[in-house]
Scaffold this motif. Structure first.
Motif, PDB file in Angstrom:
ATOM      1  N   ALA A  14     -18.842  42.920  30.373  1.00 56.81           N
ATOM      2  CA  ALA A  14     -17.939  42.047  29.628  1.00 56.81           C
ATOM      3  C   ALA A  14     -17.367  40.957  30.527  1.00 56.81           C
ATOM      4  O   ALA A  14     -17.250  39.788  30.120  1.00 56.81           O
ATOM      5  CB  ALA A  14     -16.815  42.869  29.006  1.00 56.81           C
ATOM      6  N   THR A  15     -17.033  41.315  31.761  1.00 57.07           N
ATOM      7  CA  THR A  15     -16.543  40.316  32.710  1.00 57.07           C
ATOM      8  C   THR A  15     -17.614  39.279  32.994  1.00 57.07           C
ATOM      9  O   THR A  15     -17.346  38.072  33.049  1.00 57.07           O
ATOM     10  CB  THR A  15     -16.111  40.999  34.016  1.00 57.07           C
ATOM     11  OG1 THR A  15     -15.155  42.023  33.723  1.00 57.07           O
ATOM     12  CG2 THR A  15     -15.490  39.994  34.977  1.00 57.07           C
ATOM     13  N   ALA A  16     -18.835  39.750  33.182  1.00 56.26           N
ATOM     14  CA  ALA A  16     -19.946  38.828  33.455  1.00 56.26           C
ATOM     15  C   ALA A  16     -20.164  37.859  32.293  1.00 56.26           C
ATOM     16  O   ALA A  16     -20.378  36.663  32.502  1.00 56.26           O
ATOM     17  CB  ALA A  16     -21.218  39.617  33.734  1.00 56.26           C
ATOM     18  N   VAL A  17     -20.106  38.359  31.065  1.00 59.26           N
ATOM     19  CA  VAL A  17     -20.304  37.493  29.897  1.00 59.26           C
ATOM     20  C   VAL A  17     -19.228  36.417  29.856  1.00 59.26           C
ATOM     21  O   VAL A  17     -19.525  35.222  29.675  1.00 59.26           O
ATOM     22  CB  VAL A  17     -20.277  38.327  28.599  1.00 59.26           C
ATOM     23  CG1 VAL A  17     -20.246  37.411  27.378  1.00 59.26           C
ATOM     24  CG2 VAL A  17     -21.489  39.243  28.527  1.00 59.26           C
ATOM     25  N   GLY A  18     -17.972  36.816  30.012  1.00 56.31           N
ATOM     26  CA  GLY A  18     -16.885  35.844  29.946  1.00 56.31           C
ATOM     27  C   GLY A  18     -16.976  34.780  31.016  1.00 56.31           C
ATOM     28  O   GLY A  18     -16.788  33.584  30.741  1.00 56.31           O
ATOM     29  N   LEU A  19     -17.275  35.186  32.246  1.00 54.82           N
ATOM     30  CA  LEU A  19     -17.368  34.219  33.334  1.00 54.82           C
ATOM     31  C   LEU A  19     -18.570  33.302  33.152  1.00 54.82           C
ATOM     32  O   LEU A  19     -18.488  32.084  33.346  1.00 54.82           O
ATOM     33  CB  LEU A  19     -17.456  34.947  34.676  1.00 54.82           C
ATOM     34  CG  LEU A  19     -16.173  35.642  35.144  1.00 54.82           C
ATOM     35  CD1 LEU A  19     -16.447  36.487  36.379  1.00 54.82           C
ATOM     36  CD2 LEU A  19     -15.068  34.618  35.430  1.00 54.82           C
ATOM     37  N   GLN A  20     -19.687  33.882  32.757  1.00 56.54           N
ATOM     38  CA  GLN A  20     -20.892  33.074  32.587  1.00 56.54           C
ATOM     39  C   GLN A  20     -20.701  32.034  31.484  1.00 56.54           C
ATOM     40  O   GLN A  20     -21.146  30.884  31.614  1.00 56.54           O
ATOM     41  CB  GLN A  20     -22.074  33.982  32.287  1.00 56.54           C
ATOM     42  CG  GLN A  20     -23.428  33.351  32.565  1.00 56.54           C
ATOM     43  CD  GLN A  20     -24.543  34.375  32.511  1.00 56.54           C
ATOM     44  OE1 GLN A  20     -25.002  34.752  31.430  1.00 56.54           O
ATOM     45  NE2 GLN A  20     -24.984  34.848  33.674  1.00 56.54           N
ATOM     46  N   ARG A  21     -20.046  32.404  30.401  1.00 54.44           N
ATOM     47  CA  ARG A  21     -19.798  31.459  29.321  1.00 54.44           C
ATOM     48  C   ARG A  21     -18.841  30.353  29.740  1.00 54.44           C
ATOM     49  O   ARG A  21     -18.842  29.275  29.149  1.00 54.44           O
ATOM     50  CB  ARG A  21     -19.262  32.197  28.094  1.00 54.44           C
ATOM     51  CG  ARG A  21     -20.321  33.045  27.409  1.00 54.44           C
ATOM     52  CD  ARG A  21     -19.835  33.669  26.130  1.00 54.44           C
ATOM     53  NE  ARG A  21     -20.943  34.270  25.395  1.00 54.44           N
ATOM     54  CZ  ARG A  21     -20.832  34.826  24.193  1.00 54.44           C
ATOM     55  NH1 ARG A  21     -19.650  34.863  23.591  1.00 54.44           N
ATOM     56  NH2 ARG A  21     -21.899  35.337  23.595  1.00 54.44           N
ATOM     57  N   ALA A  22     -18.039  30.619  30.773  1.00 55.12           N
ATOM     58  CA  ALA A  22     -17.139  29.597  31.301  1.00 55.12           C
ATOM     59  C   ALA A  22     -17.806  28.761  32.384  1.00 55.12           C
ATOM     60  O   ALA A  22     -17.161  27.894  32.991  1.00 55.12           O
ATOM     61  CB  ALA A  22     -15.875  30.255  31.857  1.00 55.12           C
ATOM     62  N   ARG A 108     -25.998  46.748  24.340  1.00 57.56           N
ATOM     63  CA  ARG A 108     -27.029  45.772  23.973  1.00 57.56           C
ATOM     64  C   ARG A 108     -26.413  44.398  23.693  1.00 57.56           C
ATOM     65  O   ARG A 108     -26.950  43.372  24.133  1.00 57.56           O
ATOM     66  CB  ARG A 108     -27.785  46.268  22.734  1.00 57.56           C
ATOM     67  CG  ARG A 108     -28.778  45.257  22.158  1.00 57.56           C
ATOM     68  CD  ARG A 108     -29.481  45.810  20.925  1.00 57.56           C
ATOM     69  NE  ARG A 108     -28.560  46.369  19.951  1.00 57.56           N
ATOM     70  CZ  ARG A 108     -27.848  45.626  19.101  1.00 57.56           C
ATOM     71  NH1 ARG A 108     -27.933  44.304  19.137  1.00 57.56           N
ATOM     72  NH2 ARG A 108     -27.044  46.200  18.220  1.00 57.56           N
ATOM     73  N   ILE A 109     -25.286  44.366  22.981  1.00 52.24           N
ATOM     74  CA  ILE A 109     -24.621  43.096  22.696  1.00 52.24           C
ATOM     75  C   ILE A 109     -24.235  42.388  23.988  1.00 52.24           C
ATOM     76  O   ILE A 109     -24.430  41.175  24.146  1.00 52.24           O
ATOM     77  CB  ILE A 109     -23.380  43.336  21.814  1.00 52.24           C
ATOM     78  CG1 ILE A 109     -23.802  43.685  20.395  1.00 52.24           C
ATOM     79  CG2 ILE A 109     -22.461  42.122  21.802  1.00 52.24           C
ATOM     80  CD1 ILE A 109     -22.637  44.091  19.505  1.00 52.24           C
ATOM     81  N   LEU A 110     -23.700  43.149  24.923  1.00 55.24           N
ATOM     82  CA  LEU A 110     -23.277  42.557  26.189  1.00 55.24           C
ATOM     83  C   LEU A 110     -24.467  42.049  26.997  1.00 55.24           C
ATOM     84  O   LEU A 110     -24.440  40.939  27.541  1.00 55.24           O
ATOM     85  CB  LEU A 110     -22.483  43.590  26.998  1.00 55.24           C
ATOM     86  CG  LEU A 110     -21.152  44.041  26.380  1.00 55.24           C
ATOM     87  CD1 LEU A 110     -20.595  45.231  27.141  1.00 55.24           C
ATOM     88  CD2 LEU A 110     -20.146  42.903  26.372  1.00 55.24           C
ATOM     89  N   LEU A 111     -25.518  42.855  27.080  1.00 59.59           N
ATOM     90  CA  LEU A 111     -26.698  42.439  27.841  1.00 59.59           C
ATOM     91  C   LEU A 111     -27.370  41.224  27.208  1.00 59.59           C
ATOM     92  O   LEU A 111     -27.811  40.304  27.914  1.00 59.59           O
ATOM     93  CB  LEU A 111     -27.682  43.596  27.947  1.00 59.59           C
ATOM     94  CG  LEU A 111     -27.286  44.736  28.897  1.00 59.59           C
ATOM     95  CD1 LEU A 111     -28.194  45.940  28.692  1.00 59.59           C
ATOM     96  CD2 LEU A 111     -27.318  44.275  30.348  1.00 59.59           C
ATOM     97  N   ASP A 112     -27.426  41.190  25.874  1.00 59.13           N
ATOM     98  CA  ASP A 112     -28.067  40.065  25.188  1.00 59.13           C
ATOM     99  C   ASP A 112     -27.298  38.767  25.387  1.00 59.13           C
ATOM    100  O   ASP A 112     -27.872  37.677  25.271  1.00 59.13           O
ATOM    101  CB  ASP A 112     -28.200  40.355  23.691  1.00 59.13           C
ATOM    102  CG  ASP A 112     -29.266  41.404  23.387  1.00 59.13           C
ATOM    103  OD1 ASP A 112     -30.030  41.746  24.309  1.00 59.13           O
ATOM    104  OD2 ASP A 112     -29.312  41.886  22.238  1.00 59.13           O
TER     105      ASP A 112
END
Length: 392
Positions: A14-22, A108-112
């Motif tokens: 979840a941290t990775a998703v948020g940072l990557q989207r930023a 799966r949602i997080l990895l996708d």
């Protein structure tokens, strides 16, 4: 800014998703050869869903956690006795604040949501430098501007932390499973409590049922017992303890593949960490505040951690004498440590009450549940969910 994340569990991803989207470059290191998660369920409460909303993942999580059509306002929820009689019922409004999802679906949602190549599996981390920037990894060290240690209750990074309290047994063992097909649970969902025994029922969106069974163990049991001990796995021990309880408990267990029913001791941090920050390395999720599952807040607090850290690291208005990044990780520690440690204490206390084994203590627990007004029980259930992500 470049961020390295140790651990591909819910909090780390979840941290990775948020940072990557930023727009922040992120690399996730996972010690296992795959980033799959356990085959059990997780309850996403209002605070966890708010954190997922802040990370842009709320709609997807709600979709997989929608309550199935057969579970509506007429389905009671709360706590029962083994014979099925209700001790307390929660209003339907409280049921609407939770989405029960399969961990594999959430994973799966997080990895996708991550760019290909973000997660590096089969690369365990052994240690992090004192300044919190260089990670000793299989294949060679790597240096980052920030390191996030999200490597679980047995965190290798936390072992080198000042004041690491270690882990201890909570005094009970749990079995978890998900039925292979839908089971009718319209007679009631929630928990059933006995003397040193507890069984929980939570429906998934497709009608399958996530369940857990908890049995008290003698105090002082050694920690770190490997999950999946052959003598304790499978439906046998569960049915021996709960097979005579109300329906549909036996039906739920029978509908679960025997090989998917695993036992594990419930553990928690043995004390409070004095800080979640060491240089530019921060602890996140169970690595920071592993708690008993009695409030269902372990995963939700990890998501709160993730949303908070992302907001702070990407907030350009944060500044400090030692620089913006240092100020951000210091603020993360200031915000997250008091709340998570308070919830961990509450969860531990609730576990001691719910696992009462003596006839008098179990009677007192049941009486307290029976005479607690539903409105009061609802306020207690909702209080822990009150959280808002920081503006970032």
């Amino acid at each position: 800014m470049r961020v390295g994340i140790i651990g591909a569990g819910i909090g780390g991803l979840a941290t990775a998703v948020g940072l990557q989207r930023a727009g922040v470059p992120v690399t996730v290191f996972e010690r296992r050869d795959g980033a799959g998660d356990a085959g059990s369920g997780i309850s996403l409460f209002g605070n966890g869903l708010a954190a997922l909303d802040a990370l842009g993942l709320g709609p997807a999580a709600r979709e997989i956690g929608a309550v199935p059509g057969g579970i509506g306002p007429d389905t009671p929820a709360g706590q029962r006795r083994p014979d099925g009689r209700w001790l307390t019922r929660l209003p339907h409004s409280v049921q609407q604040t939770v989405a029960v999802v399969h961990r594999a679906d959430l994973q799966r949602i997080l990895l996708d949501a991550l760019a290909p190549g973000t997660v590096h599996t089969g690369r365990p981390a052994q240690s992090v430098s004192v300044d919190g920037r260089t990670v000793d990894l299989a294949g060679g060290p790597e240096t980052f501007d920030v390191v996030v240690a999200a490597d679980g209750i047995g965190s290798r990074m936390r072992r080198d932390w000042p004041g690491d309290p270690g882990i201890r047994s909570a005094g009970y063992r749990a079995w978890r499973g998900v039925s292979a097909q839908p089971v009718d649970v319209t007679a009631g969902i929630g928990e059933t409590v006995g003397r040193g025994l507890r069984f929980g029922i939570a429906p998934l969106a497709d009608g399958r049922v996530y369940w857990f069974a908890v049995v008290s163990e003698p105090a002082g049991q050694p920690t770190g017992q490997p999950a999946g001990q052959p003598a304790l796995d499978g439906p046998g021990p569960v049915l021996a303890a709960f097979g005579g309880w109300h329906r549909p408990i036996r039906d739920i267990v029978a509908a679960t593949p025997p090989e998917a029913i695993r036992s594990l001791p419930i553990e928690e941090l043995a004390g409070r960490l004095p800080t979640y920050r060491r240089g530019r390395c921060v602890l996140l999720g169970d690595a920071a505040h592993a708690m008993t599952p009695n409030l269902g807040q372990g995963g939700n607090q990890a998501l709160e951690d993730a949303a908070t850290l992302v907001a702070l690291l990407t907030d350009p208005t944060i500044d400090g004498r030692d620089g913006r990044i240092d100020a951000a990780v210091a603020e993360y520690d200031r915000r997250r440590r008091p709340r998570t440690q308070r919830i961990a204490r509450q969860a531990a206390l609730l576990g001691r009450v719910l696992q009462a084994r003596g006839p008098l203590t179990a009677w007192a627990r049941d009486a307290a549940l029976r005479f607690t007004p539903p409105a009061v029980a609802a306020r207690g259930a909702l209080a822990v969910q009150r959280w808002r992500p920081p503006a970032g």
